[in-house]
Design a protein around this motif. Structure first.
Motif, mmCIF file in Angstrom:
data_model
loop_
_atom_site.group_PDB
_atom_site.id
_atom_site.type_symbol
_atom_site.label_atom_id
_atom_site.label_comp_id
_atom_site.label_asym_id
_atom_site.label_seq_id
_atom_site.Cartn_x
_atom_site.Cartn_y
_atom_site.Cartn_z
ATOM 1 N N MET A 1 -2.308 -0.536 7.970
ATOM 2 C CA MET A 1 -1.626 -1.798 8.228
ATOM 3 C C MET A 1 -2.119 -2.835 7.218
ATOM 4 O O MET A 1 -3.139 -3.480 7.412
ATOM 5 C CB MET A 1 -1.879 -2.276 9.674
ATOM 6 N N ALA A 2 -1.377 -2.958 6.141
ATOM 7 C CA ALA A 2 -1.762 -3.904 5.081
ATOM 8 C C ALA A 2 -1.619 -5.335 5.563
ATOM 9 O O ALA A 2 -2.406 -6.213 5.214
ATOM 10 C CB ALA A 2 -0.895 -3.678 3.846
ATOM 11 N N VAL A 3 -0.561 -5.584 6.375
ATOM 12 C CA VAL A 3 -0.346 -6.905 6.978
ATOM 13 C C VAL A 3 -0.153 -6.665 8.461
ATOM 14 O O VAL A 3 0.717 -5.901 8.866
ATOM 15 C CB VAL A 3 0.904 -7.597 6.389
ATOM 16 N N ASP B 1 0.542 -15.030 -7.493
ATOM 17 C CA ASP B 1 -0.427 -14.000 -7.100
ATOM 18 C C ASP B 1 -1.513 -13.884 -8.164
ATOM 19 O O ASP B 1 -1.280 -13.307 -9.226
ATOM 20 C CB ASP B 1 0.281 -12.652 -6.914
ATOM 21 N N GLU B 2 -2.676 -14.421 -7.881
ATOM 22 C CA GLU B 2 -3.813 -14.391 -8.809
ATOM 23 C C GLU B 2 -3.369 -14.737 -10.229
ATOM 24 O O GLU B 2 -3.663 -13.991 -11.161
ATOM 25 C CB GLU B 2 -4.467 -12.995 -8.826
ATOM 26 N N PRO B 3 -2.691 -15.858 -10.422
ATOM 27 C CA PRO B 3 -2.096 -16.121 -11.735
ATOM 28 C C PRO B 3 -3.134 -16.405 -12.817
ATOM 29 O O PRO B 3 -2.801 -16.355 -13.993
ATOM 30 C CB PRO B 3 -1.221 -17.359 -11.491
ATOM 31 N N PRO C 1 -10.898 -10.944 0.496
ATOM 32 C CA PRO C 1 -11.394 -9.904 -0.400
ATOM 33 C C PRO C 1 -10.302 -8.901 -0.787
ATOM 34 O O PRO C 1 -9.235 -8.871 -0.178
ATOM 35 C CB PRO C 1 -12.491 -9.223 0.418
ATOM 36 N N SER C 2 -10.606 -8.100 -1.768
ATOM 37 C CA SER C 2 -9.676 -7.091 -2.251
ATOM 38 C C SER C 2 -9.211 -6.186 -1.101
ATOM 39 O O SER C 2 -10.023 -5.752 -0.286
ATOM 40 C CB SER C 2 -10.378 -6.255 -3.331
ATOM 41 N N GLY C 3 -7.914 -5.955 -1.040
ATOM 42 C CA GLY C 3 -7.368 -5.032 -0.042
ATOM 43 C C GLY C 3 -7.085 -5.660 1.310
ATOM 44 O O GLY C 3 -6.684 -4.976 2.247
ATOM 45 N N CYS C 4 -7.253 -6.977 1.455
ATOM 46 C CA CYS C 4 -7.071 -7.597 2.782
ATOM 47 C C CYS C 4 -5.607 -7.875 3.102
ATOM 48 O O CYS C 4 -5.283 -8.308 4.209
ATOM 49 C CB CYS C 4 -7.892 -8.876 2.907
ATOM 50 N N GLY C 5 -4.704 -7.669 2.128
ATOM 51 C CA GLY C 5 -3.278 -7.803 2.430
ATOM 52 C C GLY C 5 -2.587 -9.021 1.832
ATOM 53 O O GLY C 5 -1.446 -9.325 2.187
ATOM 54 N N LYS C 6 -3.240 -9.701 0.904
ATOM 55 C CA LYS C 6 -2.667 -10.912 0.303
ATOM 56 C C LYS C 6 -1.380 -10.614 -0.463
ATOM 57 O O LYS C 6 -0.333 -11.229 -0.232
ATOM 58 C CB LYS C 6 -3.684 -11.567 -0.658
ATOM 59 N N THR C 7 -1.463 -9.645 -1.378
ATOM 60 C CA THR C 7 -0.302 -9.309 -2.203
ATOM 61 C C THR C 7 0.839 -8.756 -1.349
ATOM 62 O O THR C 7 2.004 -9.107 -1.548
ATOM 63 C CB THR C 7 -0.699 -8.304 -3.307
ATOM 64 N N SER C 8 0.508 -7.927 -0.369
ATOM 65 C CA SER C 8 1.550 -7.367 0.501
ATOM 66 C C SER C 8 2.275 -8.477 1.254
ATOM 67 O O SER C 8 3.494 -8.420 1.437
ATOM 68 C CB SER C 8 0.936 -6.381 1.499
ATOM 69 N N THR C 9 1.538 -9.510 1.673
ATOM 70 C CA THR C 9 2.165 -10.648 2.357
ATOM 71 C C THR C 9 3.101 -11.384 1.397
ATOM 72 O O THR C 9 4.260 -11.666 1.720
ATOM 73 C CB THR C 9 1.081 -11.621 2.886
ATOM 74 N N GLY D 1 3.094 -1.810 6.978
ATOM 75 C CA GLY D 1 2.177 -0.682 6.878
ATOM 76 C C GLY D 1 2.557 0.219 5.716
ATOM 77 O O GLY D 1 3.709 0.247 5.280
ATOM 78 N N PHE D 2 1.560 0.919 5.187
ATOM 79 C CA PHE D 2 1.820 1.901 4.132
ATOM 80 C C PHE D 2 1.300 3.255 4.598
ATOM 81 O O PHE D 2 0.198 3.341 5.159
ATOM 82 C CB PHE D 2 1.103 1.518 2.834
ATOM 83 N N ALA D 3 2.077 4.288 4.366
ATOM 84 C CA ALA D 3 1.645 5.625 4.729
ATOM 85 C C ALA D 3 0.501 6.052 3.815
ATOM 86 O O ALA D 3 0.547 5.861 2.602
ATOM 87 C CB ALA D 3 2.814 6.597 4.596
HETATM 88 N N1 LIG Z 1 2.424 0.498 -2.333
HETATM 89 C C1 LIG Z 1 1.383 0.800 -1.559
HETATM 90 N N2 LIG Z 1 1.184 2.032 -1.071
HETATM 91 C C2 LIG Z 1 0.147 2.335 -0.280
HETATM 92 N N3 LIG Z 1 -0.780 1.456 0.101
HETATM 93 C C3 LIG Z 1 -0.674 0.207 -0.351
HETATM 94 C C4 LIG Z 1 0.401 -0.208 -1.203
HETATM 95 N N4 LIG Z 1 0.264 -1.510 -1.491
HETATM 96 C C5 LIG Z 1 -0.863 -1.912 -0.839
HETATM 97 N N5 LIG Z 1 -1.422 -0.900 -0.155
HETATM 98 C C6 LIG Z 1 -2.632 -0.967 0.682
HETATM 99 O O1 LIG Z 1 -2.509 -2.063 1.543
HETATM 100 C C7 LIG Z 1 -3.736 -2.788 1.651
HETATM 101 C C8 LIG Z 1 -3.531 -4.219 1.231
HETATM 102 O O2 LIG Z 1 -3.222 -4.265 -0.160
HETATM 103 P P1 LIG Z 1 -2.882 -5.598 -0.935
HETATM 104 O O3 LIG Z 1 -2.460 -5.236 -2.296
HETATM 105 O O4 LIG Z 1 -1.945 -6.406 -0.124
HETATM 106 O O5 LIG Z 1 -4.305 -6.315 -0.954
HETATM 107 P P2 LIG Z 1 -4.817 -7.618 -1.721
HETATM 108 O O6 LIG Z 1 -5.425 -8.500 -0.688
HETATM 109 O O7 LIG Z 1 -3.737 -8.188 -2.547
HETATM 110 O O8 LIG Z 1 -5.993 -7.063 -2.633
HETATM 111 P P3 LIG Z 1 -6.426 -7.445 -4.159
HETATM 112 O O9 LIG Z 1 -7.289 -8.688 -4.025
HETATM 113 O O10 LIG Z 1 -7.246 -6.272 -4.565
HETATM 114 O O11 LIG Z 1 -5.201 -7.645 -4.969
HETATM 115 C C9 LIG Z 1 -4.733 -2.019 0.830
HETATM 116 O O12 LIG Z 1 -5.441 -1.161 1.665
HETATM 117 C C10 LIG Z 1 -3.864 -1.255 -0.148
HETATM 118 O O13 LIG Z 1 -4.501 -0.092 -0.556
#
Ligand SMILES: Nc1ncnc2c1ncn2[C@@H]1O[C@H](COP(=O)(O)OP(=O)(O)OP(=O)(O)O)[C@@H](O)[C@H]1O
Ligand SMILES: [Mg+2]
Length: 372
Positions: A26-28, A175-177, A46-54, A17-19
């Motif tokens: 809850m990003a993941v 990650d989206e290379p 889609p954008s923001g679904c949590g891929k990069t955070s995972t 989670g991110f504050a």
């Molecule tokens: N460092 C951070 N601080 C606060 N919120 C974050 C941070 N990193 C990610 N988030 C939030 O967590 C959620 C998931 O982000 P993430 O980057 O994992 O998405 P993504 O699926 O990779 O999207 P994209 O396709 O746009 O890259 C989003 O709501 C994002 O705003």
């Protein structure tokens, strides 16, 4: 230690989670999946679904709030047990969207960088050999002495990959290379990257929001939405048997038709809809009275310009738009209140205003429980 060789990566109940002001995003949110040896596994969504955070949690660039990450049998992150292994000790290679090639360095030095900064020293001879083979793998060995800025976009992309491979990681994280390449180069690199991945046999976790990329490159795909995996499967399963409206909508173009199950059976499911009763595939465990959504891919629809004999599952409408897309023609057909998107052979002589009969083969319909 049995089974660890066939289990290069396991992610179990991962949470991050991110504050965000006074709440937590809850990003993941309870994500679990496992990679098999040598496969290319894609997180798609889609954008923001949590891929990069995972991915960053797997890499060790984020500390998860819960769950476990297990690489090659070793637990590298488990907050409950206080375990956290730093990124450089996880045996991974990474390429990010902004792949960060250093312009003031040569191609060789860019590729050698991870070895140069590693705590364990690499001899000059071994460095030359490793960098040489990494550059050869991506066909950049001829350019070793060039400045990185003298490379094309696609070559810089390959250099980033060579740099990720130079330490001979067991696991590659991408990650989206390809996202900052133009459309044509992106397509070429898709084929190149997936050929290289197979040739090296390197287990790869791939992240993209591009469905074509995911469908064409992956051995398996996990579709993510709002921090969760909503469906996992081979590309063909995901495409042909989407489990939810979200997946059907996100992966490819789909026509939806709301219906109610009239009769269920192993040989077919009868569904009442606003445009007549249709037969869908059987064996879905649906019960009479259940609300369902029929999902039909554009290429599954057979468009006829005259009434097609006694075929089942035919609905009628009027051609609204005809668009050539190379080998195929996209025909939009108005059926009641909806416009159906269909993809037909290019020789179809349909024109706006024509009456059309849409044949929907039962086996090509997906039955999605509920209506949303
Ligand atoms: N460092 C951070 N601080 C606060 N919120 C974050 C941070 N990193 C990610 N988030 C939030 O967590 C959620 C998931 O982000 P993430 O980057 O994992 O998405 P993504 O699926 O990779 O999207 P994209 O396709 O746009 O890259 C989003 O709501 C994002 O705003
Ligand atoms: Mg991302």
């Amino acid at each position: 230690m049995t089974g660890t060789a066939s289990r290069p990566l396991a992610v179990e109940g991962l949470r991050k989670g991110f504050a965000d002001r006074d709440t937590t995003v809850m990003a993941v949110d309870d994500v679990s999946f496992e990679l098999k040896e040598g496969e290319l596994y894609t997180l798609l969504g889609p954008s923001g679904c949590g891929k990069t955070s995972t991915l960053r949690s797997v890499a060790g660039l984020e500390r998860p709030d819960g769950g476990r990450v297990v690489i090659d049998g070793a637990v590298v992150a488990d907050p409950a047990a206080g375990t956290f292994v730093p990124p450089n000790k996880r045996g991974i290679g990474m390429v990010f969207q902004s792949y960060g090639i250093w312009p003031h360095m040569t191609v060789f030095d860019n590729a050698a960088f991870p070895l140069q900064v590693a705590r364990t020293k690499t001899s000059k001879r071994e460095m030359a050999e490793r960098v040489g083979s990494a550059l050869a793998a991506v066909q950049l060995d001829r350019f070793a002495g060039r400045m990185a800025t003298q490379l094309s976009g696609g070559q810089q992309q390959r250099l980033a990959l060579a740099r990720a491979l130079v330490r001979r990681p067991k696991l590659l994280l991408l990650d989206e290379p390809l996202s900052n390449l133009d459309a044509k180069l992106r397509q070429a690199m898709r084929a190149e990257l997936s050929a290289l991945q197979r040739q090296l046999g390197i287990t790869t976790l791939y992240v993209t929001h591009d469905q074509d990329e995911a469908l064409s490159m992956s051995s398996r795909i996990a579709v993510m939405s709002a921090g969760r995996i909503v469906q996992e499967g081979a590309p063909r399963d995901i495409y042909q048997r989407p489990a939810t409206r979200f997946v059907a909508d996100f992966v490819g173009t789909t026509n939806f038709l709301a219906g109610t199950v009239a009769r269920a059976g192993g040989d077919g499911t009868r569904i009442g809809t606003a445009v007549g009763e249709l037969v869908g595939p059987g064996g879905h465990g649906a019960n009479p009275g259940d609300e369902v959504l029929l999902a039909v891919r554009p290429e599954a629809v057979r468009l006829h310009l005259s009434e097609p004999g006694p075929a089942a599952n035919v609905i009628t409408g009027e051609v609204e738009q005809v668009m050539f897309v190379g080998e195929r023609v996209d025909c939009h057909v108005r059926v009641g209140d909806d416009v159906w998107v269909t993809r037909q052979e290019a020789h179809l002589a349909a024109a706006t205003g024509d009456r059309a009969w849409l044949e929907l083969p039962a086996e090509s319909l997906s039955l999605i429980p509920g209506r949303d």
